[in-house]
Design a protein around this motif. Structure first.
Motif, mmCIF file in Angstrom:
data_model
loop_
_atom_site.group_PDB
_atom_site.id
_atom_site.type_symbol
_atom_site.label_atom_id
_atom_site.label_comp_id
_atom_site.label_asym_id
_atom_site.label_seq_id
_atom_site.Cartn_x
_atom_site.Cartn_y
_atom_site.Cartn_z
ATOM 1 N N LEU A 84 -35.727 2.458 9.192
ATOM 2 C CA LEU A 84 -35.191 2.490 7.823
ATOM 3 C C LEU A 84 -34.050 3.487 7.675
ATOM 4 O O LEU A 84 -33.306 3.433 6.699
ATOM 5 C CB LEU A 84 -36.307 2.842 6.837
ATOM 6 C CG LEU A 84 -37.357 1.758 6.569
ATOM 7 C CD1 LEU A 84 -38.417 2.287 5.615
ATOM 8 C CD2 LEU A 84 -36.706 0.508 5.997
ATOM 9 N N ARG A 85 -33.897 4.393 8.636
ATOM 10 C CA ARG A 85 -32.780 5.344 8.563
ATOM 11 C C ARG A 85 -31.435 4.627 8.578
ATOM 12 O O ARG A 85 -30.432 5.159 8.107
ATOM 13 C CB ARG A 85 -32.848 6.321 9.739
ATOM 14 C CG ARG A 85 -32.749 5.674 11.111
ATOM 15 C CD ARG A 85 -32.849 6.709 12.203
ATOM 16 N NE ARG A 85 -32.983 6.098 13.510
ATOM 17 C CZ ARG A 85 -32.911 6.773 14.646
ATOM 18 N NH1 ARG A 85 -32.724 8.086 14.611
ATOM 19 N NH2 ARG A 85 -33.046 6.171 15.805
ATOM 20 N N VAL A 118 -30.872 1.937 6.923
ATOM 21 C CA VAL A 118 -30.693 1.314 5.612
ATOM 22 C C VAL A 118 -30.106 2.314 4.617
ATOM 23 O O VAL A 118 -29.343 1.932 3.720
ATOM 24 C CB VAL A 118 -32.036 0.759 5.099
ATOM 25 C CG1 VAL A 118 -31.888 0.181 3.697
ATOM 26 C CG2 VAL A 118 -32.580 -0.297 6.066
ATOM 27 N N PHE A 119 -30.436 3.578 4.779
ATOM 28 C CA PHE A 119 -29.996 4.605 3.845
ATOM 29 C C PHE A 119 -28.703 5.257 4.326
ATOM 30 O O PHE A 119 -28.554 5.564 5.511
ATOM 31 C CB PHE A 119 -31.066 5.689 3.681
ATOM 32 C CG PHE A 119 -32.370 5.187 3.124
ATOM 33 C CD1 PHE A 119 -32.511 4.942 1.772
ATOM 34 C CD2 PHE A 119 -33.460 4.950 3.963
ATOM 35 C CE1 PHE A 119 -33.714 4.477 1.259
ATOM 36 C CE2 PHE A 119 -34.658 4.493 3.461
ATOM 37 C CZ PHE A 119 -34.783 4.255 2.102
ATOM 38 N N VAL A 120 -27.793 5.476 3.383
ATOM 39 C CA VAL A 120 -26.558 6.184 3.719
ATOM 40 C C VAL A 120 -26.871 7.636 4.070
ATOM 41 O O VAL A 120 -26.335 8.190 5.038
ATOM 42 C CB VAL A 120 -25.567 6.114 2.544
ATOM 43 C CG1 VAL A 120 -24.296 6.909 2.865
ATOM 44 C CG2 VAL A 120 -25.221 4.658 2.231
ATOM 45 N N GLN A 121 -27.743 8.262 3.293
ATOM 46 C CA GLN A 121 -28.209 9.615 3.577
ATOM 47 C C GLN A 121 -29.679 9.557 3.966
ATOM 48 O O GLN A 121 -30.483 8.922 3.279
ATOM 49 C CB GLN A 121 -28.020 10.532 2.368
ATOM 50 C CG GLN A 121 -26.553 10.813 2.034
ATOM 51 C CD GLN A 121 -26.425 11.823 0.908
ATOM 52 O OE1 GLN A 121 -27.362 12.035 0.145
ATOM 53 N NE2 GLN A 121 -25.253 12.432 0.807
ATOM 54 N N LEU A 122 -30.026 10.233 5.038
ATOM 55 C CA LEU A 122 -31.382 10.197 5.543
ATOM 56 C C LEU A 122 -32.339 10.853 4.550
ATOM 57 O O LEU A 122 -32.187 12.022 4.211
ATOM 58 C CB LEU A 122 -31.467 10.927 6.887
ATOM 59 C CG LEU A 122 -32.742 10.731 7.698
ATOM 60 C CD1 LEU A 122 -32.872 9.278 8.146
ATOM 61 C CD2 LEU A 122 -32.746 11.653 8.915
ATOM 62 N N PRO A 123 -33.349 10.111 4.036
ATOM 63 C CA PRO A 123 -34.303 10.709 3.094
ATOM 64 C C PRO A 123 -35.195 11.735 3.781
ATOM 65 O O PRO A 123 -35.531 11.597 4.960
ATOM 66 C CB PRO A 123 -35.107 9.501 2.597
ATOM 67 C CG PRO A 123 -34.941 8.473 3.657
ATOM 68 C CD PRO A 123 -33.611 8.689 4.284
ATOM 69 N N ARG A 159 -26.408 -2.220 7.033
ATOM 70 C CA ARG A 159 -26.282 -2.153 5.564
ATOM 71 C C ARG A 159 -25.330 -3.229 5.063
ATOM 72 O O ARG A 159 -25.555 -3.825 3.998
ATOM 73 C CB ARG A 159 -25.812 -0.763 5.144
ATOM 74 C CG ARG A 159 -26.868 0.316 5.315
ATOM 75 C CD ARG A 159 -26.458 1.605 4.610
ATOM 76 N NE ARG A 159 -25.252 2.193 5.176
ATOM 77 C CZ ARG A 159 -25.238 3.037 6.207
ATOM 78 N NH1 ARG A 159 -26.379 3.395 6.781
ATOM 79 N NH2 ARG A 159 -24.112 3.535 6.665
ATOM 80 N N THR A 183 -26.184 -6.310 2.390
ATOM 81 C CA THR A 183 -25.460 -6.361 1.116
ATOM 82 C C THR A 183 -24.327 -7.383 1.124
ATOM 83 O O THR A 183 -23.518 -7.416 0.197
ATOM 84 C CB THR A 183 -24.897 -4.980 0.784
ATOM 85 O OG1 THR A 183 -24.006 -4.554 1.830
ATOM 86 C CG2 THR A 183 -26.015 -3.953 0.630
#
Length: 235
Positions: free
Chosen positions: A98-99, A101-106, A181, A185
């Protein structure tokens, strides 16, 4: 890209559109198959004894089957242990991915990254045991179809190629994240021209395409099985 001078990118948008179409197929085909199962009538009471007598009991039984494979643990502890290692190793590997998928790593994802190597090892070991049992146990080999072996080999190939990307074939993870991503999108992005990466993603694409129409969807099928989701008819 900086730090990866030997990895040109593919300017064509075809790989991104292929993954976009594959993700859409995965959602729609899986939803359609689940809907078919949900609408299939079960006129006969055939719960596996001893069956729970309440809806809460049925829900608990389904959770135990879905999360802990309770009936498999009772039937064959070796297969149960291999299945647990594979499924929960795969779950953790998917969460780590999932890293991309996110622009910034949660922040919640950071601790999981530390265990990604162990998760991959558990997944590969579990798959290896499951494949070995189908090859060497006579009764399992007798009931196994060619697709059963191909599914296991495909999952092993994905795990091994992913491990090679991490250990042997340096890859621009930032570019991979942008590509995925973009596929999600519908904003097509370039993909690094790295043979190992293309092999890994081609195998993943094949898995996505066959998943909704194969036995790989068996986990969700447990929830629709009359043997597990019916109450005791004499309650």
């Amino acid at each position: 890209m900086p730090g990866y001078p030997n990895q040109p990118v593919v300017s064509e948008a075809l790989p991104s559109w292929l993954f976009s179409a594959a993700f859409l197929w995965l959602l729609l085909a899986t939803a359609w198959r689940l809907l078919q199962w949900a609408l299939t009538p079960s006129p006969l009471p055939i719960p596996l004894a001893p069956a729970p007598r309440t809806r809460v009991g049925v829900a608990g039984r389904l959770l135990l089957e879905f999360l802990l494979f309770r009936s498999l643990a009772r039937a064959n502890p070796t297969t149960w242990l291999a299945s647990m290692a594979f499924h929960y190793g795969l779950l953790l590997v998917l969460l780590v991915h999932l890293r991309f998928v996110f622009v910034q790593l949660p922040l919640w994802l950071l601790p999981l990254l530390r265990f990604s190597g162990w998760a991959t090892l558990a997944m590969l070991l579990g798959l290896s045991v499951l494949l070995a049992r189908r090859l060497w146990v006579d009764r399992l080999r007798y009931i196994s179809a060619p697709s059963d072996y191909l599914h296991l080999l495909l999952l092993l190939s994905i795990g091994l190629s992913g491990t090679a990307l991490k250990r042997l074939w340096p890859t621009d993870l930032h570019a991979v994240g942008m590509f995925l991503r973009g596929a999600l999108t519908l904003d097509a992005q370039s993909l690094p021209m790295q043979p190992g990466l293309w092999l890994h993603l081609a195998l993943v694409l094949l898995l996505i395409m066959i998943f909704p129409i194969s036995k790989l969807l068996h986990g969700a099928g447990v929830l629709f099985s009359p043997s597990f989701n019916q109450r005791d008819p004499h309650a």
